[in-house]
Design an enzyme around this catalytic site. Sequence first.
Site, PDB file in Angstrom:
ATOM      1  CE  LYS A  45      -3.445   2.173   0.619  1.00 34.19           C
ATOM      2  NZ  LYS A  45      -4.862   2.543  -0.438  1.00 34.19           N
ATOM      3  CB  CYS A 153      -3.281   8.552  -5.700  1.00 38.36           C
ATOM      4  SG  CYS A 153      -5.279   8.917  -4.348  1.00 38.36           S
ATOM      5  CE  LYS A 190      -1.396   1.817  -9.756  1.00 40.60           C
ATOM      6  NZ  LYS A 190      -1.567   0.709  -8.448  1.00 40.60           N
TER       7      LYS A 190
END
Length: 375
Positions: A45, A153, A190
């Site tokens: 995470k 995110c 990412k």
Amino acid sequence: MGRLAVSFTGLRFDNPFLLSSAPPTESEQNILRAFDAGWGGVVTKTIGLHPVVNVAGPKTKFFRATPDSTQISMKKRSGAALHSSWNWELISDKTLDWWVPRIGRIKKAHPAQVLVASIMAGSGSDAELRHWQTLARACQDEGADALELNLSCPHMDRPDMGSNIGKDTEVIEIVCRAVKEVARVPVWAKLTPSTTDIAVEARGAFLGGADAISSSNTFPSLPLIDPETLEFEMNVDGFVSSGGLGGLAILPLSLAKMAQLTQAFPDKAFSGIGGIAEFSHALNYFLLGCGTVQVCTAAMLDHAVGPNVVRRLVSGMTETMDRYGWKTLDDFIGLRRTRIVAHSQIRRPDGESYHGGYEAEGYSTAEAHSRGVEG
Ligand SMILES: Cc1cc2nc3c(=O)[nH]c(=O)nc-3n(C[C@H](O)[C@H](O)[C@H](O)COP(=O)(O)O)c2cc1C
């Protein structure tokens, strides 16, 4: 297991199946269970340095579709099938100090399995860039095998974080370069899927020295409004904010992003994420050119870390390799990458009647119009 082993960004994995950065990887216990279950790698995470306080109430719910109807809803009902996950969860609410000893213990318990630390900081100042370096050093010093930079995110208000910087190719390059300055392990970036052409942002990451791109994070989206109450199916005090869609519904969307990436950079390394629950899903990513894949939603719904999902992925890959006579992933990686072409290159039923370009395509002549027929 041997023939499922892959090498990706210089790291050896028992198999190319990873748990992605998300609730399945938010604790030491979960990560140890995931390795015991057979995942080839785990991405923690996301770990940050800024304080994190999540919303009151549930952070994730699941859309379900009703067979033989057009209904999708988060309401639990029998006979409904999973459509997608929706979440507005922030990164880990645990501190770096909490994570550091745990990364060390996990690596001691599983030295041969790949642990990737997902990290995130801001980008608006030199101090923020140093935060990326602090996170990178702390994780690699404890034995993390690679770093994944969360530039994706989708629900962050700060303009210098998450997908807000994942849309800015120059900032991506700056952040990747800052991390690469201190990294002794491979660095994966990412990226967010919510841009027009993800290859543009990938170029920034590679210029900054990234060793691989991971894609996709969840897609920006809203829960639906319940027609009975006129409230969003997920809300706090009646209010909602843009969150992220994951799971099966995003599989074709993520594949389109991955195709943009692997076509633009056929020689680079990619980790495919989005909607994977079965090997047939993962196969798409491999055939487009991915060297590993990652799973979140399907694992969340399978004993929190996906023991059955990984078993199916491993057996599906073994059976598929037997069926086609493939010895390793190298035999099929990228096999379908060049099958995605410009629309005008797709064969028309009758080559003669196709006008070969947008100038004539779809328009009838004035003469044909007056006759009332297509030209
Ligand atoms: C509840 C939840 C929390 C997530 N948290 C993170 C995170 O902290 N960092 C990150 O990079 N991605 C995070 N993700 C995104 C997943 O890692 C993954 O990219 C996305 O869910 C798509 O994969 P899937 O279709 O298998 O769910 C999260 C996803 C969910 C559903």
